[in-house]
Design a protein around this motif. Structure first.
Motif, PDB file in Angstrom:
ATOM      1  N   THR A  49       0.839  -1.199   0.000  1.00 44.32           N
ATOM      2  CA  THR A  49       0.000   0.000   0.000  1.00 44.32           C
ATOM      3  C   THR A  49       0.875   1.250   0.000  1.00 44.32           C
ATOM      4  OG1 THR A  49      -0.155  -0.127   2.409  1.00 44.32           O
ATOM      5  CG2 THR A  49      -1.959  -1.108   1.124  1.00 44.32           C
ATOM      6  N   ARG A  80       2.816  12.456  15.860  1.00 45.08           N
ATOM      7  CA  ARG A  80       1.438  11.965  15.840  1.00 45.08           C
ATOM      8  C   ARG A  80       0.849  11.997  17.242  1.00 45.08           C
ATOM      9  NH1 ARG A  80      -0.691   7.431  12.247  1.00 45.08           N
ATOM     10  NH2 ARG A  80      -2.107   6.139  13.432  1.00 45.08           N
ATOM     11  N   HIS A 137       1.145  -5.242  12.196  1.00 43.49           N
ATOM     12  CA  HIS A 137       1.385  -6.105  11.045  1.00 43.49           C
ATOM     13  C   HIS A 137       1.883  -7.451  11.531  1.00 43.49           C
ATOM     14  CE1 HIS A 137       1.307  -2.019   9.566  1.00 43.49           C
ATOM     15  NE2 HIS A 137       1.192  -2.451   8.325  1.00 43.49           N
ATOM     16  N   THR A 158     -10.062  -1.802  21.126  1.00 44.72           N
ATOM     17  CA  THR A 158      -9.940  -2.535  19.865  1.00 44.72           C
ATOM     18  C   THR A 158      -8.506  -2.420  19.358  1.00 44.72           C
ATOM     19  OG1 THR A 158     -10.564  -0.532  18.669  1.00 44.72           O
ATOM     20  CG2 THR A 158     -12.338  -2.093  19.181  1.00 44.72           C
ATOM     21  N   ARG A 188      -3.178  -6.289  10.358  1.00 47.32           N
ATOM     22  CA  ARG A 188      -3.056  -6.457   8.901  1.00 47.32           C
ATOM     23  C   ARG A 188      -1.920  -7.415   8.584  1.00 47.32           C
ATOM     24  NH1 ARG A 188      -1.471  -4.404   3.725  1.00 47.32           N
ATOM     25  NH2 ARG A 188       0.134  -2.807   3.947  1.00 47.32           N
ATOM     26  N   PRO A 209       2.595   2.744  11.420  1.00 51.78           N
ATOM     27  CA  PRO A 209       1.785   3.739  10.718  1.00 51.78           C
ATOM     28  C   PRO A 209       2.481   4.073   9.403  1.00 51.78           C
ATOM     29  CG  PRO A 209       3.175   4.862  12.298  1.00 51.78           C
ATOM     30  CD  PRO A 209       3.504   3.373  12.392  1.00 51.78           C
ATOM     31  N   SER A 210       1.817   4.780   8.521  1.00 49.08           N
ATOM     32  CA  SER A 210       2.479   5.245   7.305  1.00 49.08           C
ATOM     33  C   SER A 210       3.680   6.119   7.709  1.00 49.08           C
ATOM     34  CB  SER A 210       1.496   6.020   6.431  1.00 49.08           C
ATOM     35  OG  SER A 210       0.857   7.040   7.174  1.00 49.08           O
ATOM     36  N   SER A 231      -4.337   0.802   3.224  1.00 50.80           N
ATOM     37  CA  SER A 231      -5.257  -0.335   3.267  1.00 50.80           C
ATOM     38  C   SER A 231      -6.690   0.090   3.596  1.00 50.80           C
ATOM     39  CB  SER A 231      -4.782  -1.333   4.330  1.00 50.80           C
ATOM     40  OG  SER A 231      -4.732  -0.732   5.609  1.00 50.80           O
ATOM     41  N   ILE A 266      -9.731  -0.183   5.859  1.00 52.09           N
ATOM     42  CA  ILE A 266      -9.901  -0.557   7.272  1.00 52.09           C
ATOM     43  C   ILE A 266     -11.357  -0.941   7.493  1.00 52.09           C
ATOM     44  CG2 ILE A 266      -9.707   0.147   9.676  1.00 52.09           C
ATOM     45  CD1 ILE A 266      -7.629   2.182   8.900  1.00 52.09           C
ATOM     46  N   ARG A 309     -12.133   3.162   6.439  1.00 50.87           N
ATOM     47  CA  ARG A 309     -11.280   3.883   5.478  1.00 50.87           C
ATOM     48  C   ARG A 309     -11.282   3.084   4.192  1.00 50.87           C
ATOM     49  NH1 ARG A 309      -4.910   4.561   6.788  1.00 50.87           N
ATOM     50  NH2 ARG A 309      -4.926   2.327   6.328  1.00 50.87           N
ATOM     51  N   ARG A 322     -13.461   4.145  16.185  1.00 49.60           N
ATOM     52  CA  ARG A 322     -13.120   5.357  15.441  1.00 49.60           C
ATOM     53  C   ARG A 322     -11.799   5.140  14.718  1.00 49.60           C
ATOM     54  NH1 ARG A 322     -11.326   9.026  18.648  1.00 49.60           N
ATOM     55  NH2 ARG A 322     -10.782   7.360  20.084  1.00 49.60           N
ATOM     56  N   PRO A 371      -9.290   7.689  13.990  1.00 48.28           N
ATOM     57  CA  PRO A 371      -9.005   9.125  14.109  1.00 48.28           C
ATOM     58  C   PRO A 371      -8.111   9.617  12.976  1.00 48.28           C
ATOM     59  CG  PRO A 371      -8.564   7.955  16.178  1.00 48.28           C
ATOM     60  CD  PRO A 371      -8.779   6.924  15.124  1.00 48.28           C
TER      61      PRO A 371
HETATM   62  O1  TXA Z   1      -1.863   0.494   4.319  1.00 47.75           O
HETATM   63  C1  TXA Z   1      -1.774   0.770   5.511  1.00 47.75           C
HETATM   64  O2  TXA Z   1      -2.693   0.547   6.325  1.00 47.75           O
HETATM   65  C2  TXA Z   1      -0.464   1.438   5.981  1.00 47.75           C
HETATM   66  C3  TXA Z   1       0.645   0.389   5.857  1.00 47.75           C
HETATM   67  C4  TXA Z   1       1.957   0.889   6.422  1.00 47.75           C
HETATM   68  O3  TXA Z   1       0.257  -0.806   6.458  1.00 47.75           O
HETATM   69  N1  TXA Z   1      -0.586   1.900   7.316  1.00 47.75           N
HETATM   70  C5  TXA Z   1      -1.317   3.005   7.645  1.00 47.75           C
HETATM   71  O4  TXA Z   1      -1.188   3.374   8.973  1.00 47.75           O
HETATM   72  O5  TXA Z   1      -1.980   3.616   6.842  1.00 47.75           O
HETATM   73  P1  TXA Z   1      -1.692   4.774   9.537  1.00 47.75           P
HETATM   74  O6  TXA Z   1      -1.244   4.815  10.948  1.00 47.75           O
HETATM   75  O7  TXA Z   1      -1.237   5.869   8.677  1.00 47.75           O
HETATM   76  O8  TXA Z   1      -3.225   4.663   9.524  1.00 47.75           O
HETATM   77  C6  TXA Z   1      -3.802   3.771  10.436  1.00 47.75           C
HETATM   78  C7  TXA Z   1      -5.255   4.062  10.560  1.00 47.75           C
HETATM   79  C8  TXA Z   1      -5.543   5.347  11.286  1.00 47.75           C
HETATM   80  O9  TXA Z   1      -6.606   5.995  10.613  1.00 47.75           O
HETATM   81  C9  TXA Z   1      -5.991   4.845  12.634  1.00 47.75           C
HETATM   82  O10 TXA Z   1      -6.854   5.746  13.277  1.00 47.75           O
HETATM   83  C10 TXA Z   1      -6.668   3.549  12.272  1.00 47.75           C
HETATM   84  O11 TXA Z   1      -5.832   3.010  11.318  1.00 47.75           O
HETATM   85  N2  TXA Z   1      -6.738   2.622  13.393  1.00 47.75           N
HETATM   86  C11 TXA Z   1      -5.728   1.994  14.010  1.00 47.75           C
HETATM   87  N3  TXA Z   1      -6.165   1.266  15.048  1.00 47.75           N
HETATM   88  C12 TXA Z   1      -7.496   1.451  15.090  1.00 47.75           C
HETATM   89  C13 TXA Z   1      -8.537   0.973  15.945  1.00 47.75           C
HETATM   90  N4  TXA Z   1      -8.290   0.174  16.987  1.00 47.75           N
HETATM   91  N5  TXA Z   1      -9.797   1.366  15.686  1.00 47.75           N
HETATM   92  C14 TXA Z   1     -10.076   2.180  14.658  1.00 47.75           C
HETATM   93  N6  TXA Z   1      -9.129   2.663  13.815  1.00 47.75           N
HETATM   94  C15 TXA Z   1      -7.876   2.308  14.046  1.00 47.75           C
END
Ligand code: TXA
Ligand code: MG
Length: 321
Positions: free
Chosen positions: A24, A47, A56, A106, A110, A138-139, A180, A182, A194, A218, A220
């Protein structure tokens, strides 16, 4: 910079940060069981601590170790789309630290498909003997900015915050190009938090269920103004673009190849397909900033498949900037 997944795995085990290629976008990885390493991830990105991270893992068998409860439809989704660009949000087990979940009950899990990411996870499982070993990632961009789809993007985002012992693993340009999908798996029905490469239609087909509304989980990170370049982004349709005044040299255009560039505008990219559009999207927004463009006019691709994810990221970019 390294090309050796074993070296990347060793650095993660030592508590270092490792930027990892995924299909991704590139992620900024840290071992998910180390509060110290996780704190460095938040600091490096700038962040807020209540924005949870995605864990992961090597394969779907790890889901049960991280989840207190795996609904049948979540298992179907894991079976259909892992390894791949799908993240499942499930009720967490004791394994998921508050530093990963942002204190929510929660956790997001992935299984990435990129061969280099998989090789790192394989090496970690082999070294630790823990089949559910997790890398929180995270990204690999500063908070609120455009996600990186090449190692060079990662270096330009994070060079000044990575320190001796941290690594960037080279893995080429990300194939999907947007983050990805979500899916909230805590309710009676799967709910998309997402959009990404795995579409609502894909989810409904794989589960035999209609998607529902999020049941309180959520994401966020899905703020209105996320994924913003410095240039302001304006979403426009093909007919309006054709009427844009000429000789506006500081305005960029992002649209499918069939859409003409008005005279005097800077064509940032001309992807042939919606999948190509997703793949080049973030690099094109970075290019706009590198060229010092004040504005980008973006014609979204058709809504099918990954088109919904592209439209989502464009509208967030348009809300920020
Ligand atoms: O494609 C992807 O998902 C990439 C690659 C690196 O795997 N990762 C990514 O991570 O986009 P990040 O941190 O940029 O975005 C993660 C998203 C955020 O919107 C966060 O709020 C959501 O995942 N998230 C994480 N844990 C969550 C949870 N327990 N409940 C709801 N949303 C969650
Ligand atoms: Mg992100």
């Amino acid at each position: 910079m390294t090309v050796d997944p074993r070296e990347a795995a060793d650095a993660l085990l030592a508590g270092r940060l490792v930027a990892l290629p995924t299909e991704t976008v590139y992620g900024l990885g840290a071992r998910a069981d180390s509060p110290h390493a996780l704190a460095r991830v938040y600091a490096a990105k700038g962040r807020p601590a209540d924005h949870p991270l995605i864990v992961h893992v090597r394969d779907a068998s790890a889901l049960a170790a991280w989840a207190a409860d795996v609904p049948a439809y979540a298992a179907s989704l894991a079976g259909a789309f892992w390894p791949g660009p799908l993240t499942l949000v499930v009720r967490r087990s004791a394994r998921a630290l508050d530093a990963v979940t942002g204190g929510q009950d929660t956790v997001a899990i992935r299984v990435p498909a990129h061969p280099a990411a998989r090789a790192v996870l394989d090496a970690l499982v082999e070294s630790t003997g823990d089949a559910a070993f997790g890398v929180a990632a995270p990204s690999a961009n500063r908070f609120g900015r455009v996600s990186p789809t090449t190692s060079a993007h990662v270096v330009s985002e994070l060079a000044d915050v990575l320190t001796e012992g941290d690594l960037v693993l080279e893995g080429g340009a990300s194939e999907v190009g947007v983050e990805s999908t979500i899916v909230d798996c805590t309710g009676a029905l799967p709910a998309v938090l997402r959009p990404g490469r795995v579409s609502v239609a894909d989810i409904e087909r794989a589960t035999g269920l209609a998607t529902g509304e999020p049941s309180g989980a959520r994401a966020p990170g899905t703020l209105a103004s996320h994924y913003a370049p410095q240039a302001s982004v304006r979403i426009i349709d093909t007919a309006t673009l054709a009427l844009a005044p000429a000789a506006d040299a500081m305005v960029g255009v992002l649209a499918l190849a069939g859409v003409p560039t008005p005279s005097g505008h800077v064509r940032l990219s001309a992807p042939e397909t919606t999948d190509d559009y997703a793949r080049v999207l973030y690099a094109a927004l970075r290019e706009a900033d590198a060229l010092g463009l004040a504005e980008v006019l973006a014609v979204p691709p058709p809504a099918g498949g990954i088109g919904a994810a592209v439209a989502d990221r464009l509208s967030r970019a348009a809300a920020g900037g």
